[in-house]
Design a protein around this motif. Structure first.
Motif, PDB file in Angstrom:
ATOM      1  N   ASN A 194       9.394 -19.230  -4.425  1.00  0.00           N
ATOM      2  CA  ASN A 194       8.375 -20.142  -4.480  1.00  0.00           C
ATOM      3  C   ASN A 194       8.152 -20.657  -5.500  1.00  0.00           C
ATOM      4  O   ASN A 194       7.605 -21.839  -5.612  1.00  0.00           O
ATOM      5  N   GLU A 197      14.099 -19.057   3.963  1.00  0.00           N
ATOM      6  CA  GLU A 197      13.201 -19.530   2.830  1.00  0.00           C
ATOM      7  C   GLU A 197      13.938 -20.168   1.623  1.00  0.00           C
ATOM      8  O   GLU A 197      13.126 -20.997   1.000  1.00  0.00           O
ATOM      9  N   ARG A 212      12.633 -23.889   0.633  1.00  0.00           N
ATOM     10  CA  ARG A 212      12.218 -24.535  -0.824  1.00  0.00           C
ATOM     11  C   ARG A 212      13.306 -25.660  -1.180  1.00  0.00           C
ATOM     12  O   ARG A 212      12.612 -26.346  -1.803  1.00  0.00           O
ATOM     13  N   GLU A 267      11.572 -29.229  -2.357  1.00  0.00           N
ATOM     14  CA  GLU A 267      11.818 -29.608  -3.699  1.00  0.00           C
ATOM     15  C   GLU A 267      12.474 -30.948  -3.593  1.00  0.00           C
ATOM     16  O   GLU A 267      12.036 -31.881  -4.621  1.00  0.00           O
TER      17      GLU A 267
END
Length: 278
Positions: A77, A121, A125, A129
Motif C-alpha cells: 500500500n 493486491e 497497486r 500507481e
C-alpha cells in the motif's frame, strides 16, 4: 491486507468467548450437571464446544503465521514500487515457510487463495500507481517511461520469484509431493500478465513520443531555421495520444481485458500516425 485483518478479527471474537468460558466456574458446574442429568444434550453441547475450540485454535494459528508476512502486505500500500520488487524473494520465502509450518495454510486450496489475494493486491497497486491519463498530461515522457518500467518489473518479479522458488524446491533431492509447490498459474498470474502487456505497450509508445520530441527539439530548429514547421510537428506528436485521452475514463480501463479490442485499435492507430501516409 484483508486476510490478516479477517483472521485477527476472528481470533479476537472467538478469544473473548473462549476465555470467558474456560475461566468460568459456573460453566464447569453446568457441564458437570449436563453430563450427569442431560446426556443427549451434553453430547450436542460438547460437539459445539469442540468446534469452538477448533475454530479458536485455527484463528490463533493463522494470526501467528500471517503476522510474519504483514510487513510485506503493508508495503503493497505504501512503499515505492522498486522497494516492493526488491522484497519479492523475502515474501515468497515467507509464504513457503507458512505453507510448511502452519497447520491450516498447508493445503493447496488455502495457500492458492492467499497467493491469489496477493497477486490481486499487487495488480491493484500498479493500477492505482499508473494513472495513465494524468501521467500523459503532467509527466515528461522519459519520467513516465521509468514509472511504467518500474510497474512492469514488479509484476514480472512476482511471477519469476514464484517460479524460482518452485524450481528450487523441485531440485531438492528426494523431493516428495509436499515439496512440489504447484498452484494454478492462471489464478496467480493471468491478471498480472495482462497488465504487464499493457504496460509494455505504453512504454513502447511513450518511448516513441520521447524520441520524436527529442528529435524535433531546439537543435533541429537551429539547423533548419524553420521553427514554425518544427512546432507543428511537435503539436502533431502531442496529438498521438488523442484517441486514448478522448476515451471515457468511467468506461475505458486500459488494464481491464474487457477493453482489449479497443486498446488494440488505439495502439494500431498510434503506430499508423507515427509512420505517416504510406
Amino acid at each position: 491486507m484483508a486476510e490478516v485483518d479477517f483472521w485477527r478479527e476472528q481470533h479476537a471474537a472467538l478469544d473473548r468467548i473462549y476465555e470467558r468460558l474456560i475461566a468460568s466456574t459456573q460453566f464447569n458446574n453446568v457441564l458437570e450437571t449436563m453430563q450427569a442429568c442431560l446426556e443427549s444434550e451434553f453430547g450436542a453441547f460438547q460437539h459445539l464446544y469442540q468446534e469452538l475450540v477448533k475454530a479458536h485454535t485455527e484463528a490463533e494459528d493463522n494470526v501467528k503465521f500471517l503476522s510474519t508476512l504483514e510487513r510485506h502486505f503493508k508495503m503493497f500500500n505504501f512503499a515505492p514500487l522498486p522497494n516492493i520488487t526488491e522484497s519479492m524473494v523475502s515474501l515468497l520465502n515467507g509464504l513457503r515457510m507458512v505453507w510448511v509450518l502452519s497447520r491450516h495454510y498447508n493445503t493447496d486450496d488455502r495457500m492458492s487463495s492467499l497467493m491469489s489475494r496477493i497477486a490481486n493486491e499487487l495488480a491493484d497497486r500498479v493500477i492505482n500507481e499508473i494513472n495513465v491519463k494524468t501521467m500523459l498530461r503532467q509527466m515528461h515522457p522519459s519520467k513516465m517511461a521509468v514509472k511504467l518500467m518500474q510497474a512492469k518489473q514488479l509484476l514480472k518479479a512476482w511471477e519469476e520469484t514464484y517460479m524460482d522458488t518452485r524450481n528450487k524446491l523441485k531440485a531438492v533431492d528426494n523431493a516428495g509431493p509436499d515439496t512440489q509447490w504447484e498452484f494454478d498459474k492462471d489464478v496467480l498470474f493471468k491478471r498480472t500478465k495482462y497488465i504487464s502487456k499493457r504496460l509494455q505497450d505504453l512504454w513502447d509508445m511513450v518511448q516513441t513520443v520521447d524520441q520524436l520530441k527529442t528529435f524535433f527539439g531546439p537543435e533541429l530548429k537551429k539547423v533548419i531555421g524553420d521553427s514554425q514547421s518544427i512546432d507543428l510537428m511537435v503539436e502533431r506528436v502531442d496529438k498521438l495520444w488523442a484517441p486514448f485521452l478522448e476515451k471515457d475514463s468511467e468506461k475505458f480501463h486500459i488494464f481491464d481485458n474487457v477493453v482489449e479490442q479497443d486498446w488494440d485499435e488505439i495502439k494500431t492507430q498510434f503506430h499508423e500516425e507515427v509512420r505517416g501516409p504510406s
